[in-house]
Design a protein around this motif. Structure first.
Motif, PDB file in Angstrom:
ATOM      1  N   GLY A 170      18.631  49.636  80.895  1.00 12.89           N
ATOM      2  CA  GLY A 170      18.112  48.337  80.501  1.00 12.89           C
ATOM      3  C   GLY A 170      17.014  48.409  79.451  1.00 12.89           C
ATOM      4  O   GLY A 170      16.645  49.481  78.966  1.00 12.89           O
ATOM      5  N   ALA A 171      16.495  47.233  79.125  1.00 11.61           N
ATOM      6  CA  ALA A 171      15.450  47.095  78.115  1.00 11.61           C
ATOM      7  C   ALA A 171      14.307  46.266  78.685  1.00 11.61           C
ATOM      8  O   ALA A 171      14.502  45.440  79.586  1.00 11.61           O
ATOM      9  N   THR A 172      13.113  46.489  78.140  1.00 11.21           N
ATOM     10  CA  THR A 172      11.929  45.745  78.568  1.00 11.21           C
ATOM     11  C   THR A 172      11.114  45.331  77.355  1.00 11.21           C
ATOM     12  O   THR A 172      11.235  45.910  76.279  1.00 11.21           O
ATOM     13  N   VAL A 173      10.277  44.327  77.544  1.00 14.86           N
ATOM     14  CA  VAL A 173       9.244  43.975  76.573  1.00 14.86           C
ATOM     15  C   VAL A 173       7.929  43.936  77.338  1.00 14.86           C
ATOM     16  O   VAL A 173       7.787  43.202  78.320  1.00 14.86           O
ATOM     17  N   ASP A 174       6.981  44.768  76.934  1.00 17.05           N
ATOM     18  CA  ASP A 174       5.703  44.898  77.629  1.00 17.05           C
ATOM     19  C   ASP A 174       5.894  45.081  79.132  1.00 17.05           C
ATOM     20  O   ASP A 174       5.158  44.529  79.954  1.00 17.05           O
ATOM     21  N   GLY A 175       6.926  45.849  79.487  1.00 22.74           N
ATOM     22  CA  GLY A 175       7.183  46.177  80.885  1.00 22.74           C
ATOM     23  C   GLY A 175       8.026  45.172  81.643  1.00 22.74           C
ATOM     24  O   GLY A 175       8.442  45.441  82.771  1.00 22.74           O
ATOM     25  N   ARG A 176       8.310  44.012  81.047  1.00 25.80           N
ATOM     26  CA  ARG A 176       9.136  42.989  81.704  1.00 25.80           C
ATOM     27  C   ARG A 176      10.596  43.177  81.318  1.00 25.80           C
ATOM     28  O   ARG A 176      10.908  43.366  80.144  1.00 25.80           O
ATOM     29  N   PRO A 177      11.527  43.099  82.272  1.00 21.02           N
ATOM     30  CA  PRO A 177      12.944  43.277  81.939  1.00 21.02           C
ATOM     31  C   PRO A 177      13.434  42.215  80.965  1.00 21.02           C
ATOM     32  O   PRO A 177      13.059  41.043  81.056  1.00 21.02           O
ATOM     33  N   LEU A 178      14.277  42.647  80.040  1.00 18.20           N
ATOM     34  CA  LEU A 178      14.963  41.735  79.137  1.00 18.20           C
ATOM     35  C   LEU A 178      16.420  41.615  79.561  1.00 18.20           C
ATOM     36  O   LEU A 178      17.051  42.609  79.900  1.00 18.20           O
ATOM     37  N   GLY A 179      16.930  40.396  79.528  1.00 18.13           N
ATOM     38  CA  GLY A 179      18.343  40.209  79.794  1.00 18.13           C
ATOM     39  C   GLY A 179      18.640  39.355  81.000  1.00 18.13           C
ATOM     40  O   GLY A 179      19.718  38.790  81.099  1.00 18.13           O
ATOM     41  N   GLY A 228      12.071  34.567  75.653  1.00 17.84           N
ATOM     42  CA  GLY A 228      11.243  35.650  76.155  1.00 17.84           C
ATOM     43  C   GLY A 228      11.850  36.384  77.325  1.00 17.84           C
ATOM     44  O   GLY A 228      11.372  37.442  77.721  1.00 17.84           O
ATOM     45  N   SER A 229      12.932  35.844  77.903  1.00 14.97           N
ATOM     46  CA  SER A 229      13.534  36.488  79.070  1.00 14.97           C
ATOM     47  C   SER A 229      14.771  37.296  78.731  1.00 14.97           C
ATOM     48  O   SER A 229      15.247  38.075  79.545  1.00 14.97           O
ATOM     49  N   GLY A 230      15.307  37.146  77.543  1.00 15.52           N
ATOM     50  CA  GLY A 230      16.507  37.864  77.148  1.00 15.52           C
ATOM     51  C   GLY A 230      17.274  37.067  76.123  1.00 15.52           C
ATOM     52  O   GLY A 230      16.816  36.007  75.676  1.00 15.52           O
ATOM     53  N   PRO A 231      18.439  37.542  75.705  1.00 15.35           N
ATOM     54  CA  PRO A 231      19.216  36.813  74.705  1.00 15.35           C
ATOM     55  C   PRO A 231      19.539  35.400  75.155  1.00 15.35           C
ATOM     56  O   PRO A 231      19.729  35.138  76.346  1.00 15.35           O
ATOM     57  N   SER A 232      19.594  34.489  74.206  1.00 14.22           N
ATOM     58  CA  SER A 232      19.944  33.107  74.529  1.00 14.22           C
ATOM     59  C   SER A 232      21.416  33.018  74.887  1.00 14.22           C
ATOM     60  O   SER A 232      22.152  34.006  74.828  1.00 14.22           O
TER      61      SER A 232
END
Length: 275
Positions: free
Chosen positions: A125-134, A144-148
């Motif tokens: 997976g991927a994160t931004v500043d430690g938060r999961p993306l997707g 901010g939570s993942g792809p639209s």
């Protein structure tokens, strides 16, 4: 896990590049030669030292190949968006992607203005500043939570590099100046798609770090002409196109193919590339 060690080395290298970026004074880096490539070269030098000490090989625009025979090779752009950096426009980044025998293994893209960090590990997976993306895609999505969940270009906000000869059917567009951050914006849902409209394309060190972030966040990503995103020759260029969903990607690629010369050796029936 080995990927954790890679990311730790990336963090150390990015911290050194951030120190260099903090010394940017207008169009020059204090104590270095004039121009954006002056501080790009300085940033690449300090990052290269960290990566070599960690046991990795590497390739970048400023320094070429170093330690290329090693098992892990890092594709590095110390300052992606150097023209923005030189002019004080707050959208530039450092990008690193480790490649192994199976392709893209781990990546870091860090915004050098605010420190916002995108990380990705193949299969984890991927994160931004430690938060999961997707996890935010689809119904209930918030930026901010993942792809639209955008499906149609007519409703999309699209990031561009270079302007095409005509509008490509988007709702709105942005030309921001750092392809690494532009692709991460799709992964995070700040934009719906990205189209590289440059005639020659971008080098691997420009886009591979963000490509893994997109892939692990669930965004769709291909070269506009169906070529592998990780070429056998890492100095080759590609035209990345990314989108929140496969239907949007297909439409964006069709629009990109509607202008510009098809690269030599690519037939009209070329298969879409895999990340």
């Amino acid at each position: 896990m080995i990927s954790d060690g890679i990311l730790a080395a990336f963090d150390r290298a990015a911290a050194r590049v951030s120190e260099v970026a903090a010394r940017i004074d207008g169009p020059r880096l204090t104590g270095a030669r004039d121009g954006p490539y002056g501080f790009g070269g300085a940033g690449g030098g300090v990052a290269r030292e960290v990566l070599l000490e960690a046991g990795f090989g590497g390739v970048s625009e400023e320094s070429g190949f170093h330690g290329a025979q090693r098992d892990l090779v890092v594709v590095l752009d110390p300052i992606d968006g150097s023209s923005n950096a030189a002019r004080g426009l707050p959208w530039y980044s450092t990008s690193m992607c480790a490649l192994d025998g199976d392709g893209m293994a781990a990546a870091l893209v860090q915004n050098l203005v605010n420190g916002r960090s995108y990380r990705a590990v193949r299969g984890r997976g991927a994160t931004v500043d430690g938060r999961p993306l997707g996890s935010g895609a689809g119904e209930g999505f918030s930026p901010g939570s993942g792809p639209s969940s955008q499906q149609a270009l007519a409703d999309a906000v699209v990031g561009l590099t270079d302007l095409p000869p005509r509008r490509l059917g988007w709702r709105q567009y942005r030309v921001l100046g750092s392809i690494a951050l532009d692709l991460c914006a799709v992964a995070e849902g700040m934009t719906d798609a990205y189209i590289d409209c440059t005639p020659g394309g971008h080098a691997t060190w420009d886009y591979l770090g963000a490509a893994l972030v997109c892939a692990e966040a669930g965004a769709a990503l291909e070269d506009a002409w169906g070529r592998p995103l990780v070429p056998g020759d890492l100095t080759e260029q590609r035209n990345p196109v990314a989108a929140a969903t496969p239907p949007l990607l297909a439409e964006a690629i069709a629009q990109r193919r509607s202008f510009g010369a098809e690269p030599a050796g690519i037939g009209t029936g070329a298969a879409a590339s895999a990340v």
